[in-house]
Design a protein around this motif. Sequence first.
Motif, PDB file in Angstrom:
ATOM      1  N   ARG A 104       1.076  -1.250  -0.286  1.00 53.95           N
ATOM      2  CA  ARG A 104       0.038  -0.071   0.289  1.00 53.95           C
ATOM      3  C   ARG A 104       0.885   1.334  -0.432  1.00 53.95           C
ATOM      4  O   ARG A 104       2.207   1.453   0.742  1.00 53.95           O
ATOM      5  CB  ARG A 104      -0.748   0.138   0.901  1.00 53.95           C
ATOM      6  CG  ARG A 104       0.044   0.116   2.328  1.00 53.95           C
ATOM      7  CD  ARG A 104      -1.175   0.709   3.307  1.00 53.95           C
ATOM      8  NE  ARG A 104      -0.388   0.847   5.126  1.00 53.95           N
ATOM      9  CZ  ARG A 104      -0.795   1.306   5.854  1.00 53.95           C
ATOM     10  NH1 ARG A 104      -1.730   1.381   6.105  1.00 53.95           N
ATOM     11  NH2 ARG A 104      -0.372   1.314   7.172  1.00 53.95           N
ATOM     12  N   ILE A 125     -10.030 -10.344   3.996  1.00 56.04           N
ATOM     13  CA  ILE A 125     -10.280  -8.496   4.494  1.00 56.04           C
ATOM     14  C   ILE A 125     -11.950  -8.529   5.666  1.00 56.04           C
ATOM     15  O   ILE A 125     -12.637  -9.919   5.334  1.00 56.04           O
ATOM     16  CB  ILE A 125     -11.166  -8.112   3.013  1.00 56.04           C
ATOM     17  CG1 ILE A 125      -9.875  -7.877   2.245  1.00 56.04           C
ATOM     18  CG2 ILE A 125     -11.060  -6.950   3.570  1.00 56.04           C
ATOM     19  CD1 ILE A 125     -10.366  -7.465   0.166  1.00 56.04           C
ATOM     20  N   ARG A 137     -14.275   1.574   1.142  1.00 55.13           N
ATOM     21  CA  ARG A 137     -12.969   1.370   1.514  1.00 55.13           C
ATOM     22  C   ARG A 137     -12.819  -0.164   1.209  1.00 55.13           C
ATOM     23  O   ARG A 137     -12.160  -1.199   1.084  1.00 55.13           O
ATOM     24  CB  ARG A 137     -13.318   1.063   3.342  1.00 55.13           C
ATOM     25  CG  ARG A 137     -11.805   0.617   3.803  1.00 55.13           C
ATOM     26  CD  ARG A 137     -12.053   0.356   5.799  1.00 55.13           C
ATOM     27  NE  ARG A 137     -12.299   2.216   5.767  1.00 55.13           N
ATOM     28  CZ  ARG A 137     -12.849   2.310   6.920  1.00 55.13           C
ATOM     29  NH1 ARG A 137     -13.947   1.442   6.873  1.00 55.13           N
ATOM     30  NH2 ARG A 137     -13.211   4.021   7.084  1.00 55.13           N
ATOM     31  N   PHE A 141      -9.191  -2.467  -0.112  1.00 51.88           N
ATOM     32  CA  PHE A 141      -8.751  -3.296   0.057  1.00 51.88           C
ATOM     33  C   PHE A 141      -9.056  -4.366  -0.967  1.00 51.88           C
ATOM     34  O   PHE A 141      -7.750  -4.774  -1.170  1.00 51.88           O
ATOM     35  CB  PHE A 141      -9.319  -4.321   1.563  1.00 51.88           C
ATOM     36  CG  PHE A 141      -8.922  -3.326   3.003  1.00 51.88           C
ATOM     37  CD1 PHE A 141      -7.714  -3.177   3.462  1.00 51.88           C
ATOM     38  CD2 PHE A 141      -9.804  -2.844   3.650  1.00 51.88           C
ATOM     39  CE1 PHE A 141      -7.122  -3.250   4.438  1.00 51.88           C
ATOM     40  CE2 PHE A 141      -9.746  -2.262   4.714  1.00 51.88           C
ATOM     41  CZ  PHE A 141      -8.188  -2.464   5.089  1.00 51.88           C
ATOM     42  N   LEU A 210      -6.380  -8.732   6.861  1.00 52.61           N
ATOM     43  CA  LEU A 210      -6.297  -7.129   6.811  1.00 52.61           C
ATOM     44  C   LEU A 210      -7.665  -6.864   7.602  1.00 52.61           C
ATOM     45  O   LEU A 210      -8.978  -7.214   7.439  1.00 52.61           O
ATOM     46  CB  LEU A 210      -6.086  -6.340   5.286  1.00 52.61           C
ATOM     47  CG  LEU A 210      -5.062  -7.526   4.487  1.00 52.61           C
ATOM     48  CD1 LEU A 210      -5.329  -7.741   3.430  1.00 52.61           C
ATOM     49  CD2 LEU A 210      -3.683  -6.570   5.060  1.00 52.61           C
ATOM     50  N   GLY A 211      -7.722  -5.298   7.472  1.00 53.91           N
ATOM     51  CA  GLY A 211      -8.654  -5.072   8.102  1.00 53.91           C
ATOM     52  C   GLY A 211      -8.686  -3.664   9.154  1.00 53.91           C
ATOM     53  O   GLY A 211      -7.274  -3.229   9.411  1.00 53.91           O
ATOM     54  N   VAL A 269      -6.069   3.010   3.751  1.00 55.77           N
ATOM     55  CA  VAL A 269      -5.908   2.325   3.207  1.00 55.77           C
ATOM     56  C   VAL A 269      -5.293   3.046   1.531  1.00 55.77           C
ATOM     57  O   VAL A 269      -6.680   2.957   0.251  1.00 55.77           O
ATOM     58  CB  VAL A 269      -7.250   1.261   2.555  1.00 55.77           C
ATOM     59  CG1 VAL A 269      -6.385  -0.468   2.135  1.00 55.77           C
ATOM     60  CG2 VAL A 269      -7.749   0.891   3.909  1.00 55.77           C
TER      61      VAL A 269
END
Length: 369
Positions: A104, A125, A137, A141, A210-211, A269
């Motif tokens: 990222r 995610i 969002r 991701f 991820l999150g 992100v």
Amino acid sequence: MSFSSSSFPQATPHALAPYGWDAAWEAEFAPYAEQGLVPGRVVRVDRGQCDVVTADGAVRADTAFVTPHDPLRVICTGDWAAVETHGNPRYVKAYLPRRTAFVRSTSSQRSEGQILAANVDHAIIAVSLAVELDLGRIERFLALAWESGALPLVVLTKADLVPDPATLAHLVQDVENTAPGVQVLTVSSRTGEGTDILSAVVAGGTSVLLGISGAGKSTLANTLLGADVMEVQEAREIDGKGRHTTTTRNLLVLPGGGVLIDTPGLRGVGLWDAEAGVGQVFAEIEEYAAHCRFHDCAHEAEPGCAVLAALASGELAERRLESYRKLLRENQRIVAKTDARLRSEIRRDWRLKSAEGRANYAAKRTGRA
């Protein structure tokens, strides 16, 4: 004369097999083995050192030999390292070429890339159902996940907080429409719903979790691990956000097979050269675009634009198109900051459009338009 399978010598599994070591990695490592180095997988990185699990156990190693100026080339969790184990301190001398890399952009004004995890097969995610869904969002991701080379999977956590089946089905449908071609699971660590399916999915390789903070990642990690390994903190009721329970990226072996990389909650992100990933997320728009009259159609006001036609007919949601445009513009800005040629092309395009606009304005004032 008959023989049972036990009559023949069985190959001994490599000690690193639970961490993902295979014949292809062994072939890649051969030149380093000739130098007397040993293979190991990086399970944690912090302060210029890393924890590496080797066939003889975990070692702490210095990363001074693999700390280049390029932040995308620093050693990270998930890398396969060539370690010099003799002497003190021990050193990572190199790492094997990455099969995949989750990257990222940083929050810095320099817009540098930051690598979060390497050699990942599945990008999980985590999205909390305790708060309103942020579909934009999720799309971000997903774009980064597709671009990394990993297979994305959206896990809607805290499903027990949505007791009405019709409401839950509607939320799942919204996410599925946002994530074409991506599996969407509803999971509750409290009731166990969906955890068996998730365990089966991640058993076949390396997964990264991820999150944002409060998405339930640490609770989900503990569920998959079958033990309270990760500390859990409550999220705020008002917005579902929590403090960063996980502060470093950790690689952990799952009891049902596979390994899991848990990551801190991500505040930002930002995309990083993820044009292909954006195209994958918005596959239906890319499909419409293939039928536009002009190959360089910007889908703004051009005649024969199939994307705008789909929008007008209701086949394409306006939110999806706006999100697609936004992510493409953002990605183009990021790439332009690191690509002088593209930056020059964008500036030239801006100048042409500006000159065209001034000419049109002048024509209207003189009555020639």
